[in-house]
Design an enzyme around this catalytic site. Structure first.
Site, PDB file in Angstrom:
ATOM      1  N   TYR A 130     -17.669  -6.113  -9.256  1.00 25.73           N
ATOM      2  CA  TYR A 130     -18.424  -5.740  -8.059  1.00 25.73           C
ATOM      3  C   TYR A 130     -19.638  -4.921  -8.449  1.00 25.73           C
ATOM      4  O   TYR A 130     -19.538  -4.038  -9.294  1.00 25.73           O
ATOM      5  CB  TYR A 130     -17.647  -4.806  -7.138  1.00 25.73           C
TER       6      TYR A 130
ATOM      7  N   PRO B 162     -25.553  13.391 -13.462  1.00 21.54           N
ATOM      8  CA  PRO B 162     -25.166  13.005 -14.827  1.00 21.54           C
ATOM      9  C   PRO B 162     -24.463  11.638 -14.825  1.00 21.54           C
ATOM     10  O   PRO B 162     -23.627  11.374 -13.963  1.00 21.54           O
ATOM     11  CB  PRO B 162     -24.186  14.098 -15.254  1.00 21.54           C
ATOM     12  N   GLY B 163     -24.828  10.813 -15.791  1.00 23.36           N
ATOM     13  CA  GLY B 163     -24.164   9.509 -15.924  1.00 23.36           C
ATOM     14  C   GLY B 163     -24.840   8.389 -15.137  1.00 23.36           C
ATOM     15  O   GLY B 163     -24.502   7.227 -15.313  1.00 23.36           O
TER      16      GLY B 163
ATOM     17  N   SER C 128      -2.204   6.167  -0.179  1.00 18.54           N
ATOM     18  CA  SER C 128      -2.719   7.389  -0.810  1.00 18.54           C
ATOM     19  C   SER C 128      -4.217   7.538  -0.537  1.00 18.54           C
ATOM     20  O   SER C 128      -4.756   8.632  -0.570  1.00 18.54           O
ATOM     21  CB  SER C 128      -2.475   7.355  -2.322  1.00 18.54           C
TER      22      SER C 128
ATOM     23  N   TYR D  61     -13.125   6.396 -15.569  1.00 14.20           N
ATOM     24  CA  TYR D  61     -12.958   5.321 -14.579  1.00 14.20           C
ATOM     25  C   TYR D  61     -13.445   3.990 -15.166  1.00 14.20           C
ATOM     26  O   TYR D  61     -12.734   2.976 -15.127  1.00 14.20           O
ATOM     27  CB  TYR D  61     -13.755   5.660 -13.300  1.00 14.20           C
TER      28      TYR D  61
ATOM     29  N   SER E 260     -15.634  -3.977 -12.098  1.00 10.90           N
ATOM     30  CA  SER E 260     -16.817  -3.279 -11.586  1.00 10.90           C
ATOM     31  C   SER E 260     -17.984  -3.464 -12.540  1.00 10.90           C
ATOM     32  O   SER E 260     -17.799  -3.615 -13.756  1.00 10.90           O
ATOM     33  CB  SER E 260     -16.481  -1.795 -11.487  1.00 10.90           C
ATOM     34  N   ALA E 261     -19.187  -3.377 -11.982  1.00  6.29           N
ATOM     35  CA  ALA E 261     -20.392  -3.390 -12.813  1.00  6.29           C
ATOM     36  C   ALA E 261     -20.426  -2.174 -13.735  1.00  6.29           C
ATOM     37  O   ALA E 261     -21.241  -2.120 -14.655  1.00  6.29           O
ATOM     38  CB  ALA E 261     -21.634  -3.402 -11.930  1.00  6.29           C
TER      39      ALA E 261
ATOM     40  N   ASN F  91     -18.818  10.460  -2.198  1.00  5.52           N
ATOM     41  CA  ASN F  91     -19.487  10.407  -3.509  1.00  5.52           C
ATOM     42  C   ASN F  91     -20.645   9.432  -3.478  1.00  5.52           C
ATOM     43  O   ASN F  91     -21.613   9.573  -4.200  1.00  5.52           O
ATOM     44  CB  ASN F  91     -18.523   9.867  -4.576  1.00  5.52           C
TER      45      ASN F  91
ATOM     46  N   PHE G 240      -6.306  -4.411  -5.701  1.00 10.00           N
ATOM     47  CA  PHE G 240      -7.335  -3.431  -5.309  1.00 10.00           C
ATOM     48  C   PHE G 240      -6.871  -1.995  -5.564  1.00 10.00           C
ATOM     49  O   PHE G 240      -7.609  -1.056  -5.263  1.00 10.00           O
ATOM     50  CB  PHE G 240      -7.605  -3.522  -3.799  1.00 10.00           C
TER      51      PHE G 240
ATOM     52  N   ASP H  85       0.847  -1.196   0.000  1.00  3.58           N
ATOM     53  CA  ASP H  85       0.000   0.000   0.000  1.00  3.58           C
ATOM     54  C   ASP H  85       0.876   1.236   0.000  1.00  3.58           C
ATOM     55  O   ASP H  85       1.920   1.256   0.663  1.00  3.58           O
ATOM     56  CB  ASP H  85      -0.891  -0.013   1.262  1.00  3.58           C
TER      57      ASP H  85
ATOM     58  N   LYS I 175     -11.398   0.221 -16.265  1.00  6.98           N
ATOM     59  CA  LYS I 175     -11.751  -1.162 -15.878  1.00  6.98           C
ATOM     60  C   LYS I 175     -11.904  -2.030 -17.136  1.00  6.98           C
ATOM     61  O   LYS I 175     -11.474  -3.185 -17.168  1.00  6.98           O
ATOM     62  CB  LYS I 175     -13.049  -1.180 -15.064  1.00  6.98           C
TER      63      LYS I 175
HETATM   64  N1  UFG Z   1     -27.249   8.815  -4.724  1.00  6.18           N
HETATM   65  C1  UFG Z   1     -28.033   9.824  -4.219  1.00  6.18           C
HETATM   66  N2  UFG Z   1     -27.437  10.764  -3.435  1.00  6.18           N
HETATM   67  C2  UFG Z   1     -26.104  10.747  -3.127  1.00  6.18           C
HETATM   68  C3  UFG Z   1     -25.306   9.690  -3.658  1.00  6.18           C
HETATM   69  C4  UFG Z   1     -25.911   8.736  -4.455  1.00  6.18           C
HETATM   70  O1  UFG Z   1     -29.241   9.890  -4.465  1.00  6.18           O
HETATM   71  O2  UFG Z   1     -25.621  11.641  -2.421  1.00  6.18           O
HETATM   72  C5  UFG Z   1     -27.902   7.765  -5.539  1.00  6.18           C
HETATM   73  C6  UFG Z   1     -27.361   7.677  -6.951  1.00  6.18           C
HETATM   74  O3  UFG Z   1     -28.020   8.574  -7.793  1.00  6.18           O
HETATM   75  C7  UFG Z   1     -27.628   6.197  -7.281  1.00  6.18           C
HETATM   76  C8  UFG Z   1     -27.464   5.503  -5.932  1.00  6.18           C
HETATM   77  O4  UFG Z   1     -27.603   6.515  -4.946  1.00  6.18           O
HETATM   78  O5  UFG Z   1     -28.959   6.033  -7.703  1.00  6.18           O
HETATM   79  C9  UFG Z   1     -26.112   4.838  -5.753  1.00  6.18           C
HETATM   80  O6  UFG Z   1     -25.084   5.775  -5.983  1.00  6.18           O
HETATM   81  P1  UFG Z   1     -23.561   5.477  -5.592  1.00  6.18           P
HETATM   82  O7  UFG Z   1     -22.770   6.707  -5.928  1.00  6.18           O
HETATM   83  O8  UFG Z   1     -23.490   4.971  -4.191  1.00  6.18           O
HETATM   84  O9  UFG Z   1     -23.167   4.251  -6.526  1.00  6.18           O
HETATM   85  P2  UFG Z   1     -23.168   4.147  -8.123  1.00  6.18           P
HETATM   86  O10 UFG Z   1     -24.110   3.059  -8.457  1.00  6.18           O
HETATM   87  O11 UFG Z   1     -23.354   5.433  -8.796  1.00  6.18           O
HETATM   88  O12 UFG Z   1     -21.645   3.773  -8.359  1.00  6.18           O
HETATM   89  C10 UFG Z   1     -21.130   2.524  -7.988  1.00  6.18           C
HETATM   90  C11 UFG Z   1     -19.633   2.632  -7.710  1.00  6.18           C
HETATM   91  C12 UFG Z   1     -18.887   2.985  -8.951  1.00  6.18           C
HETATM   92  C13 UFG Z   1     -19.282   2.078 -10.087  1.00  6.18           C
HETATM   93  C14 UFG Z   1     -20.784   2.065 -10.261  1.00  6.18           C
HETATM   94  C15 UFG Z   1     -21.251   1.121 -11.321  1.00  6.18           C
HETATM   95  O13 UFG Z   1     -19.384   3.616  -6.727  1.00  6.18           O
HETATM   96  O14 UFG Z   1     -17.505   2.841  -8.689  1.00  6.18           O
HETATM   97  O15 UFG Z   1     -21.372   1.645  -9.026  1.00  6.18           O
HETATM   98  O16 UFG Z   1     -20.838  -0.124 -11.033  1.00  6.18           O
HETATM   99  F1  UFG Z   1     -18.732   2.543 -11.227  1.00  6.18           F
END
Ligand code: UFG
Length: 325
Positions: A165, A281-282, A23, A137, A113-114, A186, A69, A20, A141
């Site tokens: 995952y 977005p996304g 970081s 990102y 990742s999914a 996030n 990881f 590790d 993957k």
């Molecule tokens: N969400 C909110 N408010 C927040 C954060 C998230 O409403 O403050 C919602 C998002 O819109 C989504 C759900 O919660 O509907 C899950 O969001 P996350 O950010 O927890 O997870 P994601 O599905 O967006 O992302 C995860 C991983 C990524 C990976 C992605 C697809 O964090 O690394 O799954 O596999 F790319």
């Protein structure tokens, strides 16, 4: 993910060596691992981009298999700083594989990742769904998966387990290790936990007009403990069969943002105020796995419930309001 998998590996009789650069992690985790497992875990501090150093560590410890990881994983950050992602994730994987090749270690479990499914045409998602990417990102993957496939063609001796995952959440039930995001989280679960403990006033719910039962996004949340056990099962399968594979690691069912909020309120006994906000977005409407292949190949399936995930996150969050600091 790495620290939880260390515990699962030790419980299964392996001797993990941690590499590790800290970081995106905290050295205090080593003391916590010792508390949980009753033994000191060896940790070598350095960077995965330093190929000769990785090779030397693999040789020194006569490593039988590697779990990788060491990738950055924030979607938004990858859009803002794509080179950081291409360097750390792709160059990091190239460096690790070169070091493994030089050290004659050809067994690898890779954290994919999914995200490689992009915006899936339907759910649940099987491993043969088309792959696509919607951000740098996700692109890293996808490229690493392709790189592993090319290496397998070049040298069939490689034993490669690619784990896709879904949405890892939860914490070790001891409350000693867990997710410690720096800055504003996030992801949904750590954000919800910080609202429940009073660090943040409310949760922004990103969109309530999706084509889902309550209009909010649906994801396949999987307990980090289940995922850790999935890694052990993957390594055991590689060492026993020698055959490479790519599998989804998910529960097979989805929960909406509002369902997660309700479950967390119940587990913590604290309110989680929500405010509806625009779609992020996304984001996709729904994403959950068809996990049968992992069960067939690895004899593994997720067992912990959303309530378990919330209870364990709350134990970690309330016992460590400032993470590992
Ligand atoms: N969400 C909110 N408010 C927040 C954060 C998230 O409403 O403050 C919602 C998002 O819109 C989504 C759900 O919660 O509907 C899950 O969001 P996350 O950010 O927890 O997870 P994601 O599905 O967006 O992302 C995860 C991983 C990524 C990976 C992605 C697809 O964090 O690394 O799954 O596999 F790319």
């Amino acid at each position: 993910m790495g620290s939880h998998t260390c515990v699962a590996l030790i419980e299964a009789g392996f001797t993990p060596i941690i590499l590790d650069n800290f970081s995106n992690s905290h050295p205090a985790v080593l003391q916590r691992l010792a508390q949980i497992t009753g033994r000191a875990v060896v940790c070598e501090q350095g960077d995965v981009l330093d190929t000769p150093w990785v090779e030397a560590v693999l040789r020194r410890h006569q490593v039988a298999g590697v779990m990788h990881f060491a990738g950055d994983k924030a979607v938004g950050e990858s859009v803002a700083q794509p080179l950081k992602y291409y360097r750390n994730n792709i160059s990091g994987a190239v460096s690790l594989l070169e070091a493994m090749q030089a050290a004659n270690c050809q067994t690898l479990v890779f954290s994919s990742s999914a995200t490689v499914y992009g915006d899936p045409a339907s759910v649940p998602i099987t491993e043969d769904f088309p792959r696509q990417h919607t951000n740098p990102y996700g692109h890293t993957k996808l490229v690493i998966e392709d790189m592993l496939a090319a290496m397998q063609v070049a040298d069939p001796a490689w034993q490669l387990g690619v784990l896709r995952y879904f949405n890892p959440v939860g914490a070790h039930p001891s409350g000693l290790i867990g997710e410690d995001p720096s800055g504003i989280p996030n992801n949904l679960m750590p954000f919800v936990a910080q609202v429940a403990i009073g660090k943040r006033p409310f949760l922004n719910v990103y969109g309530n007009d999706y084509a889902t039962p309550d209009g909010t996004g649906v994801r396949d949340y999987i307990h980090v403990q289940d995922l850790a056990q999935g890694h052990v099962a993957a390594l055991q399968r590689l060492l026993q069969s020698g055959e490479s594979f790519t599998v989804n690691l998910g529960t097979g069912s989805g929960n909406s943002v509002l369902e997660v909020v309700k479950a967390f309120e119940l587990a913590s006994g604290r309110p989680v105020p929500c405010q509806m906000a625009a779609r992020r977005p996304g984001d996709v409407a729904q994403c959950y796995a068809y996990p049968a292949l992992a069960q067939r190949l690895l004899g593994w399936r997720a067992e912990r419930t959303l309530a378990d995930m919330c209870t364990d996150v709350w134990r970690w969050q309330s016992g460590n309001p400032n993470g590992y600091q």
